[in-house]
Design an enzyme around this catalytic site. Structure first.
Site, PDB file in Angstrom:
ATOM      1  N   HIS A 188      17.269  -2.189   2.965  1.00  0.00           N
ATOM      2  CA  HIS A 188      18.136  -3.330   3.266  1.00  0.00           C
ATOM      3  C   HIS A 188      18.897  -3.101   4.571  1.00  0.00           C
ATOM      4  CE1 HIS A 188      17.371  -5.421  -0.404  1.00  0.00           C
ATOM      5  NE2 HIS A 188      17.886  -4.487  -1.181  1.00  0.00           N
ATOM      6  N   GLU A 430      -4.737 -12.379   1.899  1.00  0.00           N
ATOM      7  CA  GLU A 430      -3.929 -11.176   1.731  1.00  0.00           C
ATOM      8  C   GLU A 430      -4.644 -10.051   1.006  1.00  0.00           C
ATOM      9  OE1 GLU A 430       0.413 -12.387   0.769  1.00  0.00           O
ATOM     10  OE2 GLU A 430      -0.851 -13.972  -0.060  1.00  0.00           O
ATOM     11  N   ASP A 454       0.176  -7.351   3.381  1.00  0.00           N
ATOM     12  CA  ASP A 454      -0.470  -7.123   2.086  1.00  0.00           C
ATOM     13  C   ASP A 454      -1.956  -6.814   2.248  1.00  0.00           C
ATOM     14  OD1 ASP A 454       1.408  -7.084   0.051  1.00  0.00           O
ATOM     15  OD2 ASP A 454       1.556  -9.266  -0.028  1.00  0.00           O
ATOM     16  N   CYS A 501       0.086 -14.043  10.142  1.00  0.00           N
ATOM     17  CA  CYS A 501       1.535 -14.142   9.980  1.00  0.00           C
ATOM     18  C   CYS A 501       2.182 -12.828   9.549  1.00  0.00           C
ATOM     19  CB  CYS A 501       1.891 -15.243   8.981  1.00  0.00           C
ATOM     20  SG  CYS A 501       1.345 -14.928   7.289  1.00  0.00           S
TER      21      CYS A 501
END
Length: 543
Positions: A188, A430, A454, A501
């Site tokens: 984070h 993916e 992924d 992406c």
């Protein structure tokens, strides 16, 4: 000169004095208490004060970095309200007749150990969160005198690690950068630093001590290298590199508004990835040509119940109206794997990355899916929306998703509610299964968007959040690039456009490779748009 190597969070070079990050000493030594009830009340008061502090941090983060990144502070509040956590602390105070500080610390260590021993990388990362919230409660119990963040001005901070709450309490406009001996590029704190544009190197593996406090340091985000007390030659070399970096940033402003096309005329669309409408100013400021990945799950995170159709409609409408004439590709719900939502009541899984997630949830809960599809269709009347289904592995899944979409359209027709009848429908590629089957899948949709993060993870069978496997993880692996090339070729054979992406889209060392493969669109973080356009315009594919 001391040279450290770590994981880069942001590119760029910063030079300045080093400041060790000092936390106040908190005494959590166990001692007997006389009044158990009063001690429990003291803990509850400290816990409630910590929750109020986290709410203030959430509001600050919301204004500065948007809802997706601010959500960590909502999660921290929820952890402080967790019955198991509270019961453990209260139980220890009652059974041991011990002080609240010791009970909080014991519980924190027990919970952190439990999280670290889990197989799931996402849950392992929660160990740092439980220690962070517990320290906040302990600080309040010890008098509430927190860290003096104001003294960190125009310095590079060195720490073992920084909690997200510590990062947000720093005056990030005055911090030159930070380096940590621990941490992960996917933590984070790293994500916050990336969003805020702070130069940072994490996971150097070397704990720094008082003897380096105040020494000159260089953070080279390009190579993930830290130089402490650099010699004259290194300092001169890095100062020159920093000047070149600043010149490069000035040059990027010159490509603002220009076509994203190579010297020999190969055009590519450069779109932005965003997590919520709060990121729209960054999209506009960085001159993105549209949005190639709008992560709709922000609507589901950090709350206790499902978002309504109206809430979703307003969020999608706000986004497309802010970008008139530009395409906005909205990915349908992608909950599961590393994104946990309690109210979904998903069963515990041995390997969540291979379990119930994304389109699998939507197709097994059709009413949930149709609520989102109705909101998307209604919003399409106000701008250029394209809908994208994630984690597709078969033709059957696409057809079922399209059937549900058609049911929604028929309902809107009956109710005479406007929507774009020509709205594009696409899927994310993916998995190796989707890439290998892309010739068949292409016949069912209007576009592909390759999720390289992924795709790499599933092709290499390596958890991308598992830092111990970094030496084995190769995003440039030939197998991954072959699958991408195959997907682009199959998409074009069927007459549809193909984009990328994932993070590889912003990897400038692969830009020429992707353009030669024929990619039509690259969707990257907003701050990567101009560097990518500059690279595209420097290429000549005829050579």
């Amino acid at each position: 000169m001391l040279v450290l190597k770590g994981k880069s969070v942001n590119t760029g070079i910063t030079i300045g004095p080093l400041a060790l990050f000092h936390r106040n000493t908190i005494s959590t030594a166990e001692r007997k208490i006389e009044d158990v009830a009063a001690e429990i009340d003291r803990f509850q008061a400290a816990r409630e004060a910590a929750i109020r502090q986290l709410q203030a941090l959430y509001e600050k983060a919301l204004a500065k970095v948007g809802e997706e990144q601010a959500a960590v502070f909502e999660v921290h509040q929820m952890m402080l309200e967790d019955d198991d956590y509270i019961d453990s602390i209260v139980g220890q105070i009652e059974e041991k007749q011990c002080n609240a500080e010791a009970a909080v610390e014991n519980t924190a260590q027990q919970f952190a150990t439990m999280f670290r021993e889990m197989d799931d990388a996402y849950m392992q990362a929660r160990a740092a969160d439980v220690l962070d919230i517990s320290r906040r409660v302990e600080q309040e119990l010890c008098g509430g005198q927190g860290i003096d963040f104001s003294k960190y001005d125009e310095v590079i901070i060195a720490a073992d690690d920084l909690a997200p709450s510590e990062t947000m309490q720093l005056d990030t406009d005055k911090i030159l950068g930070f380096i940590t001996s621990g941490g992960s590029a996917n933590s984070h704190t790293a994500i916050l630093a990336r969003t805020l544009g702070i130069a940072a190197i994490v996971n150097t593996g070397t704990q720094l001590h008082q003897d380096v406090d105040g020494l000159l340091a260089i953070v080279d985000g390009t190579t993930g290298t830290v130089y402490i007390n650099p010699d004259a030659e290194t300092l001169a070399r890095m100062q020159q590199a920093q000047k070149e970096e600043k010149d490069r940033r000035k040059r990027l402003e010159l490509v603002r508004g220009l076509p994203s096309a190579t010297k020999d005329g190969k055009a590519v669309e450069i779109f932005a990835n965003i997590g919520n409408p709060d990121n729209l100013p960054q999209v506009l400021a960085n001159d993105a040509e549209g949005i190639g990945l709008f992560r709709s799950e922000f609507l589901y995170l950090g709350r206790t119940d499902y978002p309504t159709e109206e809430e979703q409609f307003e969020a999608y409408k706000k986004t497309v109206q802010a970008l008139p004439g530009k395409k906005v590709v909205i990915r349908t719900l992608d909950i599961g794997a590393d994104k946990k939502v309690d109210y979904f009541n998903l069963a515990e899984e041995e390997n969540p990355a291979l379990g119930m997630r994304a389109i699998r949830i939507c197709l097994t809960r059709p009413e949930l899916f149709k609520t989102q599809l109705r909101a998307l269709c209604r919003a399409s009347a106000f701008g250029k929306i394209a809908v994208m289904f994630p984690m597709i592995i078969s033709v059957k899944e696409i057809r079922r998703a399209k059937e549900l979409l058609q049911e929604v359209r028929q309902d809107l027709d009956r109710r005479r509610i406007a929507y774009d009848k020509d709205m594009e429908i696409g899927i994310m590629i993916e998995t190796p299964a989707a890439a290998i089957m892309s010739d068949d899948l292409a016949k069912e949709v209007d576009f592909f968007s390759i999720g390289s993060n992924d795709l790499t993870q599933y092709t290499l069978a390596i958890d991308r959040q598992q830092t111990q496997l970094d030496s084995f993880f190769d995003a440039h692996h030939p197998a991954v690039l072959r699958l991408i090339g195959q997907t682009i070729a199959n998409g074009h054979q069927a007459g549809i456009w193909v984009g990328i992406c994932g993070e590889l889209g912003a990897d400038l060392s692969l830009t020429e490779t992707f353009l030669r493969m024929g990619v039509d669109e690259l969707s990257v973080s907003p701050q990567s748009v101009l560097p990518l356009r500059d690279t595209v315009r420097s290429l000549d594919l005829s050579k």
